[in-house]
Design a protein around this motif. Structure first.
Motif, PDB file in Angstrom:
ATOM      1  N   LEU A  11       0.444  -0.876  -0.078  1.00  5.69           N
ATOM      2  CA  LEU A  11       0.536   0.090  -0.708  1.00  5.69           C
ATOM      3  C   LEU A  11       1.280   0.820   0.080  1.00  5.69           C
ATOM      4  CD1 LEU A  11      -2.492  -0.976   2.177  1.00  5.69           C
ATOM      5  CD2 LEU A  11      -3.302  -0.771  -0.224  1.00  5.69           C
ATOM      6  N   VAL A  53       1.182   4.436  -2.418  1.00  7.45           N
ATOM      7  CA  VAL A  53       1.029   6.109  -2.164  1.00  7.45           C
ATOM      8  C   VAL A  53       1.579   6.779  -3.159  1.00  7.45           C
ATOM      9  CG1 VAL A  53       0.964   7.527  -0.630  1.00  7.45           C
ATOM     10  CG2 VAL A  53      -0.365   5.679  -0.506  1.00  7.45           C
ATOM     11  N   VAL A 102      -3.351  12.886   4.050  1.00  8.18           N
ATOM     12  CA  VAL A 102      -4.953  11.664   4.780  1.00  8.18           C
ATOM     13  C   VAL A 102      -4.396   9.650   4.039  1.00  8.18           C
ATOM     14  CG1 VAL A 102      -7.287  11.446   4.230  1.00  8.18           C
ATOM     15  CG2 VAL A 102      -6.159  13.474   4.329  1.00  8.18           C
ATOM     16  N   ALA A 103      -3.255   9.925   3.660  1.00  7.82           N
ATOM     17  CA  ALA A 103      -3.277   8.091   2.590  1.00  7.82           C
ATOM     18  C   ALA A 103      -2.304   7.576   3.681  1.00  7.82           C
ATOM     19  CB  ALA A 103      -2.825   8.468   1.159  1.00  7.82           C
ATOM     20  N   LEU A 122      -4.105   7.143   6.299  1.00  7.13           N
ATOM     21  CA  LEU A 122      -4.773   5.668   6.374  1.00  7.13           C
ATOM     22  C   LEU A 122      -4.402   4.449   6.488  1.00  7.13           C
ATOM     23  CD1 LEU A 122      -7.746   6.808   3.701  1.00  7.13           C
ATOM     24  CD2 LEU A 122      -7.961   6.548   6.188  1.00  7.13           C
ATOM     25  N   ILE A 123      -3.315   4.742   5.756  1.00  4.43           N
ATOM     26  CA  ILE A 123      -2.535   2.865   6.122  1.00  4.43           C
ATOM     27  C   ILE A 123      -2.027   2.771   7.389  1.00  4.43           C
ATOM     28  CG2 ILE A 123      -0.308   2.590   4.941  1.00  4.43           C
ATOM     29  CD1 ILE A 123      -0.671   3.676   2.726  1.00  4.43           C
ATOM     30  N   ARG A 146      -3.987   2.919  10.194  1.00  3.44           N
ATOM     31  CA  ARG A 146      -5.131   2.205  10.593  1.00  3.44           C
ATOM     32  C   ARG A 146      -5.154   1.357  10.244  1.00  3.44           C
ATOM     33  NH1 ARG A 146     -10.388   5.569  10.513  1.00  3.44           N
ATOM     34  NH2 ARG A 146     -11.002   3.263   9.996  1.00  3.44           N
ATOM     35  N   ILE A 147      -4.803   0.935   8.821  1.00  2.33           N
ATOM     36  CA  ILE A 147      -5.010  -0.561   8.566  1.00  2.33           C
ATOM     37  C   ILE A 147      -3.639  -1.271   8.817  1.00  2.33           C
ATOM     38  CG2 ILE A 147      -4.590  -1.262   6.061  1.00  2.33           C
ATOM     39  CD1 ILE A 147      -5.955   0.640   4.853  1.00  2.33           C
ATOM     40  N   GLU A 157      -4.797  -2.934  11.847  1.00  6.43           N
ATOM     41  CA  GLU A 157      -5.759  -3.962  12.093  1.00  6.43           C
ATOM     42  C   GLU A 157      -5.288  -4.823  11.092  1.00  6.43           C
ATOM     43  OE1 GLU A 157      -9.822  -3.645  13.239  1.00  6.43           O
ATOM     44  OE2 GLU A 157      -9.238  -1.594  12.698  1.00  6.43           O
ATOM     45  N   TYR A 158      -4.813  -5.003  10.610  1.00  7.20           N
ATOM     46  CA  TYR A 158      -4.412  -5.829  10.089  1.00  7.20           C
ATOM     47  C   TYR A 158      -2.937  -6.718   9.862  1.00  7.20           C
ATOM     48  CZ  TYR A 158      -9.148  -5.003   7.616  1.00  7.20           C
ATOM     49  OH  TYR A 158      -9.757  -4.696   6.823  1.00  7.20           O
ATOM     50  N   ILE A 171      -4.278  -8.741   3.406  1.00  5.28           N
ATOM     51  CA  ILE A 171      -5.091  -7.924   3.525  1.00  5.28           C
ATOM     52  C   ILE A 171      -6.608  -8.753   3.262  1.00  5.28           C
ATOM     53  CG2 ILE A 171      -7.004  -6.440   4.035  1.00  5.28           C
ATOM     54  CD1 ILE A 171      -3.854  -4.874   4.419  1.00  5.28           C
ATOM     55  N   ILE A 193     -10.042 -10.789   5.375  1.00  5.92           N
ATOM     56  CA  ILE A 193     -10.886 -10.340   5.552  1.00  5.92           C
ATOM     57  C   ILE A 193     -11.867 -11.871   4.748  1.00  5.92           C
ATOM     58  CG2 ILE A 193     -12.560  -8.589   4.033  1.00  5.92           C
ATOM     59  CD1 ILE A 193     -10.633  -6.479   4.053  1.00  5.92           C
TER      60      ILE A 193
END
Lengths: 118, 507, 573
Positions: free
Chosen positions: A31, A35, A91-92, A95-96, A98-99, A102-103, A111, A115
């Motif tokens: 990811l 970016v 922002v990107a 988000l990364i 957070r991802i 999370e994962y 990922i 999921i």
């Protein structure tokens, strides 16, 4: 032919950057690298504007410098676009983060697997 | 001359900052402040609209630099429609979000920022300014999508961000080409300069291609729609409603602006290929969007694919490029916003009340949640195009426009889209009214349902899918359903009001 | 002809739409709920009937709401053709309302509130279709009618009912698309879609190719609800709905809205002259003739009474279409008169089938041997209506068929005359066995029914031979579970009539089986056989059929039809 290309070498560079950026966007599973690819893509566009503004032998658009001047408008536009690009990157990356928390991975395929397993 | 066009853009930004600052002093002050800002916005938008529907658009020059050198705001009937739509939908969704939605102040700050971005896109008369507002809209939308809980929304937001940025970058590149060709960025000026350069110039054609491609991404035309289902499904319900109702709608408005104000109808006539691209995008979106919608199991993803299909209709109307079709496009944009926003809110209401987010879970819903089922049915049927709901009127204008222009393939697809839309909505209608509730039938379905609810809320428990259901939520949903029908009856007057604007667009 | 601005047309539409609210509100109190239905039906009939004298005197009542979309006004006009359909629908709704009460209570059906609400909505849409002033308004109500009747088709909530509902929506919305496309084309060609007796003038000067395409699209669109072959197959499937629905909607309101649409297209959009010039009359006529013959043949082989009636409906609707397609004033009159004539007769037949179902749970004709003993009045009414269907004098069907025959002969279309006569014979062939089995057979002693029981085209070889070493051919039926519900059409479902019950009682549960006596209980023809909620409507509808047949000139429908034909063709019949 060669001369025609040499005159447009900046444009060549621009499209090379666009190509590299697009490839990274699509081809990379990571990811963060996506970016980065997005940034390269945008940089290509910024350079395109700057190149378009350039006039051979002209001076910067300052009142103290003698004419002719390069076009100042694209510079102003790109300044705005760069600000937009920086905010997008911020922002990107947010988000990364957070991802990742999370994962536990940045790999897109991994990922998707997480999921699917949920 | 008044400052109103600038004020409608500035007001939400001020509101956004106020919300953010108030949040520092005291938590949970976001909602009331946002409501005040939205009310001001509605008032400003309506006042502006009352002036804009005339023979001449309202113009405003930013910072005293006169066009074409400075930035100009131009508000004609179409822009005013969008401004009012944005303001009203934003207010409506706020009514829903008080209990349902994310409640932090930062959420409402971004919410108002989105409103500002959308309003800015609607009123600007300068292509680069449009790009900036496009990116502001995008940024706010990415952040809002990510405001859901869990990794899923963050992932959806990142996907949305990457695809959206590429779209916006293409748009910017298109602006670059147009600028290289003409040396101006003002829309009105561009249209004369582009004509002077000649529509056969590769620069002009490339500019058109890039601008349209960029906006296709934002409108979510197949095959560049991929961000949409994930984003709509991953976002909190109030956000999906807001985004589905407004973001693609305003992007479609931008497409109309670019195609007709900047490039004009003559360009379309001189470049058959451009028209072919638009027709192809429309047809493929309508057909494939519906087909994908039929295959979905999750309600919000299905609604997202439905949007892909419905925006195909609007793109089709743009390709037809005559007065009737464009009136239809404007009506369908408004109608779709009300209906699709309403559908997302209803699905949120259902999810909060019963924890159901899958299509199978809707079985027997009519008995468990009559209000939700009723509103969903009315909105779905309106979407299918059952008269006299607004969905029918938009389709009538677009189909009539396509026939007038004698673009038969498009006309056929537009008419058949009724059946395609029916194909995915009838599954739900049937489940809601003519099947036993899932709990009563089999335990398997119940666990599935819980799993689905758990997926969205990230497995925090089986009951986590249930949320509060307030009067505000019910009222918003019902208002959307009533509007979907009432707008259909009021649309003639609107079409007449829009006439001068459409004539100017096509001049 | 004078146009009178009046709110009566819209009031007639709205009264039953508004009634939905109190019907839904009084969901817990059935008597009150049915009271609202009856009140709405009476009011509706009153409003429509109040316009009849004016219309007969040549007036037209108009409610105009202004422009809907540019060039098209949202207006309701009660002209003669509209009154014909509106009066029929509202009169028979009142009758059906009473019948519905008896039927739904007799079976103790679920979701009765939804049923009555949807019924009221359907009638609002049907009357809207009747009074629509142009193609677009007609389309609006045509689509609403589809939506309102869908809950009634899927009422049973079985897989079969849901499938029928899906099929119904697909077919009718598909037709709606064609009708919309046709309307768009008409508007594009002429700039208007308003109904004009004798046709919209500008269509005559339009490109014939487009005009033909438009006609084809409109006929396809309305032909779906009119059950023209090959788009008829939703109708037999929709028989899964409760019988009052089959009776009023699938023999009168819905299917007639399709026929009515075709009538509007032929008479008021294109005009008989232009249809003839375009050569479309012959095409439509051939389609109708084919449908009415083939559907009659199929009806012969249906054992389920409601399905047989459904195919009969398919066939009879095409009589009307054929009458319209022949374009002769006499045939037009015959076709239009067949709208009310068929409505009264078919309603009687469906009511009888429903009464038999409620009282004895018998759906298949083969189980009805001797049922005339049990339900003398019902089957008597059935006999009368069946005779009318076949065109026997003194019943409604005779008058309209007489006009149709004279019309086809006058127009020189003898092939159509032949088709009508052939179908008349087939009518007797598929209705007479029902009457015969009811009155002249007993469960123990009935004739074989080779047409129904045997394979179409006869058997080849011995059906019992099993070359693969053999298993019983009856074993291969384990796939049909789930089709044996009470309304099902599965040929082998249980619990019908005395024969089935006796067979079942022998090997299932002797205690709950009926007594060994294979005889229908005898009931006197004094209303003992059922409730008057059902018998009253049956006898009313049957009496209506007879009145239309004996004194057609006194009954208002023929006068309206004459007015329509005179208005369109200028010839009085």
């Amino acid at each position: 032919m060669i001369e025609a290309l040499a005159d447009r070498v900046y444009y060549l560079a621009v499209f090379l950057l666009l190509g590299v950026g697009t490839y990274m966007l699509i081809g990379n599973a990571n990811l963060v690298k996506k970016v980065i690819g997005m940034n390269i893509f945008q940089t290509g566009i910024f350079l395109f504007f700057i190149t378009a503004a350039y006039i051979d032998g002209a001076s910067p658009p300052l009142l103290s410098a003698p004419g002719p001047y390069v076009s100042p408008l694209p510079h102003v536009l790109i300044l705005t676009a760069i600000v937009v690009g920086v905010s997008l990157t911020a922002v990107a990356l947010g988000l990364i983060v957070r991802i990742y928390s999370e994962y536990g991975t940045l790999d897109e395929d991994a990922i998707a697997k997480v999921i699917a397993d949920e | 001359m008044s400052d109103l066009p600038a004020l409608v853009v500035a007001a939400p930004i001020v509101g956004s900052i106020a919300v953010l600052l108030a949040g520092v002093l005291r938590a949970r002050t976001g909602w009331p402040l946002a409501v005040v800002a939205a009310l001001v916005q509605v008032g400003g938008a309506v006042t502006l609209a009352s002036r804009a529907f005339g023979e001449e658009p309202v113009r405003y020059v930013v910072g005293g630099f006169r066009a074409p050198f400075g930035i100009e705001l131009v508000v004609d009937g179409l822009s005013a429609t969008m401004v009012v739509l944005v303001a009203v939908v934003a207010l409506g969704v706020l009514g829903y979000a008080r209990v349902a939605g994310p409640r932090s102040n930062s959420f409402y700050a971004v919410y108002l920022l989105l409103v500002a971005g959308l309003t800015g896109m609607s009123v600007t008369g300068d292509v680069f300014n449009m790009y900036v507002f496009l990116e502001i809209t995008g940024l706010a939308a990415y952040a809002l999508v990510a405001s859901g809980e869990g990794g899923r929304s963050a992932l959806a937001a990142l996907k949305y961000l990457i695809v959206g940025t590429v779209g916006a970058s293409l748009f910017l590149l298109g602006i670059g080409y147009a600028y290289v060709a003409t040396g101006t960025l003002n829309m009105a000026d561009l249209s004369t300069q582009l004509a002077a350069v000649g529509y056969n110039s590769p620069l002009v054609q490339a500019a058109f291609g890039l601008l349209v491609a960029g906006l296709f991404v934002k409108v979510a035309v197949f095959p560049v729609h991929t961000w949409q289902p994930a984003a709509y499904a991953g976002a909190p319900d109030s956000v999906s409603a807001l985004i589905s109702a407004l973001v693609s709608t305003v992007a479609a408005y931008a497409l109309i602006r670019i195609v007709f104000t900047v490039f004009t109808v003559e360009f379309l006539l001189a470049t058959p290929f451009a028209r072919t691209v638009l027709v192809a995008g429309a047809v493929v979106s309508i057909v494939v969007g519906s087909a994908l919608a039929v295959t979905q199991t999750e309600i919000k993803r299905m609604l997202a694919y439905s949007s892909v299909s419905q925006f195909g209709l609007v793109v089709g109307a743009i390709a037809v490029a005559n007065g009737t079709a464009l009136t239809g496009a404007a009506i369908h944009l408004v109608g779709h916003a009300v209906m699709k926003g309403g559908l997302f809110l209803t699905s949120g209401l259902v999810a909060n009340a019963t924890g159901v987010r899958t299509i199978d879970g809707y079985e027997g819903l009519a008995e468990r949640l009559p209000v939700g089922a009723g509103a969903f049915s009315v909105l779905a049927l309106g979407m299918v195009g059952v008269p006299p709901a607004v969905g029918f009127v938009g389709k009538w204008y677009i189909a009539l426009g396509a026939v007038e222009a004698e673009t038969w393939p498009l006309a056929v697809v537009i008419l058949l889209s009724t059946l395609l839309t029916l194909a995915y909505f009838v599954r739900i209608l049937e489940r809601m009214y003519f099947r036993e509730p899932a709990e009563a039938s089999a335990a398997v379905e119940t666990t599935e349902q819980r799993a689905a609810a758990g997926l969205v809320t990230d497995g925090t428990g089986t009951d986590a899918g249930l949320g509060p259901v307030s009067m505000g939520m019910r009222a918003t949903v019902l208002v959307a359903a009533v509007l979907a029908v009432a707008l259909g009856l009021a649309v003639f007057e609107y079409g007449a009001l829009l006439q001068p604007t459409i004539e100017r667009l096509l001049a | 002809m004078t146009e009178i601005a009046s709110i009566r047309p819209v009031a007639a539409v709205l009264v039953s739409a508004v009634a939905i609210v109190p019907i839904l509100a009084s969901r817990g109190r059935p008597t009150l709920r049915e009271g609202w239905t009856v009140l709405a039906a009476v009011t509706k009939l009153g409003i429509v009937a109040s316009m009849v004298p004016g219309v007969l005197a040549g007036d037209v009542y108009v409610t105009d709401f202004g422009a809907f979309v540019p060039g098209i006004r949202f207006a309701l006009r009660a002209d003669p053709l509209g009154i014909l359909f509106g009066l029929l629908a509202s009169l028979l709704w009142l009758v059906t309302s009473f019948y519905s009460i008896g039927y739904m209570r007799g079976l103790n059906e679920h979701a009765q509130t939804r049923y009555f609400a949807a019924f009221a909505g359907s009638l609002a849409a049907a009357v809207g279709v009747a009074f629509a002033s142009n193609l677009v308004v007609l389309f609006v109500f045509y689509e609403l009618l589809t939506v309102a009747t869908y809950p009634l088709v899927a009422h049973d909530e079985t897989d079969e009912a849901r499938a029928a509902g899906r099929k119904y929506l697909t077919y009718t919305f598909g037709g709606g698309v064609a009708a919309l496309a046709g309307s768009v084309l008409v508007f594009w060609l002429t700039g208007t879609t308003a109904f004009t007796p004798g046709g919209i003038a500008d269509l005559a000067t339009a490109d014939p190719l487009f005009a033909r395409a438009t006609f084809a699209l409109l006929i396809t669109g309305f032909g779906v609800k009119a059950a023209l072959m090959p788009v008829h197959s939703w109708l037999p499937d929709a028989m899964v709905a409760p019988t009052p629905v089959s009776g009023l909607l699938h023999a009168v309101a819905v299917v007639k809205s399709g026929v009515f649409g075709i009538a509007r297209v032929v008479l008021d959009v294109f005009g008989p002259g232009l249809v003839g010039d375009l050569g479309m009359g012959a095409v439509l006529g051939a389609l109708a003739a084919l449908t009415l013959t083939v559907a009659s043949v199929i009806a012969l082989r249906q054992d389920n009474l409601k399905r047989r009636l459904a195919y009969s409906t398919v066939s009879q609707l095409s009589y009307i279409v054929l009458g319209l397609a022949v374009l002769n004033p006499m045939s037009l009159a015959g076709g239009l008169l067949h709208i009310p004539a068929h409505a009264f007769m078919k309603l009687t037949l469906f009511f009888c089938a429903g009464a038999v179902h409620v009282e004895t749970h018998t759906d298949d004709i083969s189980n009805m041997a001797g049922i005339g003993d049990r339900m003398p009045l019902t089957m008597g009414a059935f006999g009368v209506a069946a005779l009318g269907m076949a065109g026997i004098p003194l019943v409604a069907g005779f008058v309209s068929k007489y006009y149709l025959l004279v019309g086809t002969v006058t127009a020189g279309d003898l092939a159509f005359t032949g088709a009508l006569l052939l179908s008349g014979i087939l009518n007797i062939a598929y209705f007479w066995p029902v009457v015969y089995t009811a009155f002249f057979e007993t469960p123990d002693e009935s004739d074989p029914k080779p047409v129904v029981e045997n394979v179409l085209g006869g058997r080849f070889g011995d059906p019992e031979a099993a070359t693969d070493g053999g298993h019983d051919p009856d074993e291969g039926h384990d796939s049909d579970h789930g089709e044996t519900d009470d309304h099902g059409f599965a040929p082998d479902h249980e619990g019908q009539g005395v024969q089935d019950e006796r067979e079942a009682s022998e090997h299932i549960d002797p205690e709950h089986g009926p007594d060994e006596r294979a005889e229908w209980e005898h009931r006197a023809p004094n209303g003992d056989e059922s409730t008057w909620f059902m018998l009253g409507p049956i006898l009313f509808a049957a009496a209506g059929s007879v009145v239309l047949g004996v004194v057609p000139d006194t009954a208002v429908f023929l006068r309206v039809v004459r007015l329509i034909v005179a208005g369109v063709t200028g010839v009085s019949v």
